[in-house]
Design an enzyme around this catalytic site. Structure first.
Site, PDB file in Angstrom:
ATOM      1  N   CYS A 143       0.855  -1.188   0.000  1.00 15.56           N
ATOM      2  CA  CYS A 143       0.000   0.000   0.000  1.00 15.56           C
ATOM      3  C   CYS A 143       0.888   1.234   0.000  1.00 15.56           C
ATOM      4  CB  CYS A 143      -0.913   0.000   1.231  1.00 15.56           C
ATOM      5  SG  CYS A 143      -1.981   1.467   1.361  1.00 15.56           S
ATOM      6  N   GLU A 184       1.758  -4.733  -5.322  1.00 15.38           N
ATOM      7  CA  GLU A 184       0.591  -5.600  -5.165  1.00 15.38           C
ATOM      8  C   GLU A 184      -0.448  -5.268  -6.225  1.00 15.38           C
ATOM      9  OE1 GLU A 184      -2.787  -6.139  -1.758  1.00 15.38           O
ATOM     10  OE2 GLU A 184      -0.702  -6.344  -1.113  1.00 15.38           O
TER      11      GLU A 184
END
Length: 222
Positions: free
Chosen positions: A50, A84
């Site tokens: 993140c 990700e």
């Protein structure tokens, strides 16, 4: 991050993650401007989970700086990595710009008779899938005589370099000033995303396209 990014999933257990916080500094002290997190162990080679730049610190190049920092850490770890997935539209645009610039820098100074996507991956720590994807998008990966070939016309590379050069000098990480120590754990498993594993196994997750993509010296095809 959930306060500013609606699509993020909220986890209460943060123990599996490492957090890297970026701050601005002035006479009043340190002020958090953004951060990114990464899993301590990722089975799919993610080097970033993140990323967030706080709204009042955006448009300063800090997002690009954090992306660059994550890859400089991967270089220190002798690993290849990728963010990700799936990426948001804004996230993909930021990563595409970073990937393109780093790959183009390698192509611009290349003096080898041949250069493969795996060679670029070893130099940049960018995963081969991401390299092949961005090369195709900017028109430097062609399918010729049954195999993928990297095209290297110098004028096109220089033109694209200008396009993807960071707008803010602060976006660039100086690796000489990066102090890093490995995470000490009891984990004994083999890391298939280490550079050594990529060399010996030619990439555990590398596709045929990634292994075949090579650039002939002196300009290439197309």
């Amino acid at each position: 991050a959930k306060l500013f990014l609606d699509h993020k999933t909220l986890y209460y257990d943060v123990d599996p993650f490492l957090f890297y916080v970026m701050c601005e500094y002035d006479e009043r002290g340190f002020h958090p401007a953004g951060f990114y997190s990464k899993e301590k162990f990722s089975d799919v080679g993610y080097n970033l989970a993140c990323i967030l730049t706080f709204p009042c610190y955006q448009r300063k190049g800090y997002g690009r700086f954090l992306i660059s920092f994550s890859y400089e850490l991967s270089k220190k770890e002798f690993k290849v990595g990728s963010p990700e997935k799936p990426l948001s539209d804004l996230g993909y645009a930021a990563y595409r710009s970073y990937w393109a610039y780093e790959v183009l820098k390698v192509l611009d100074v290349c003096e080898e008779s041949e250069l493969s996507i795996m060679d670029i991956s070893k130099q940049t720590s960018i995963m081969a899938d991401d390299i092949s994807g961005v090369l195709q998008q900017i028109g430097l990966l062609k399918y010729v005589h049954g195999q993928y070939v990297i095209c290297m016309p110098k004028d096109v590379i220089q033109e694209q370099l200008v396009k993807f050069t960071p707008k803010y000098p602060r976006s660039v990480v100086d690796p000489e000033k990066l102090h890093w120590a490995p995470l000490m754990t009891d984990y004994k498993g083999k890391d298939k995303f280490s550079i050594a594993a990529q060399i010996s196994g030619r990439g555990s997750g590398s596709s045929e396209r990634e292994r075949e993509g090579r650039a002939p010296r002196g300009g290439g095809y197309g």
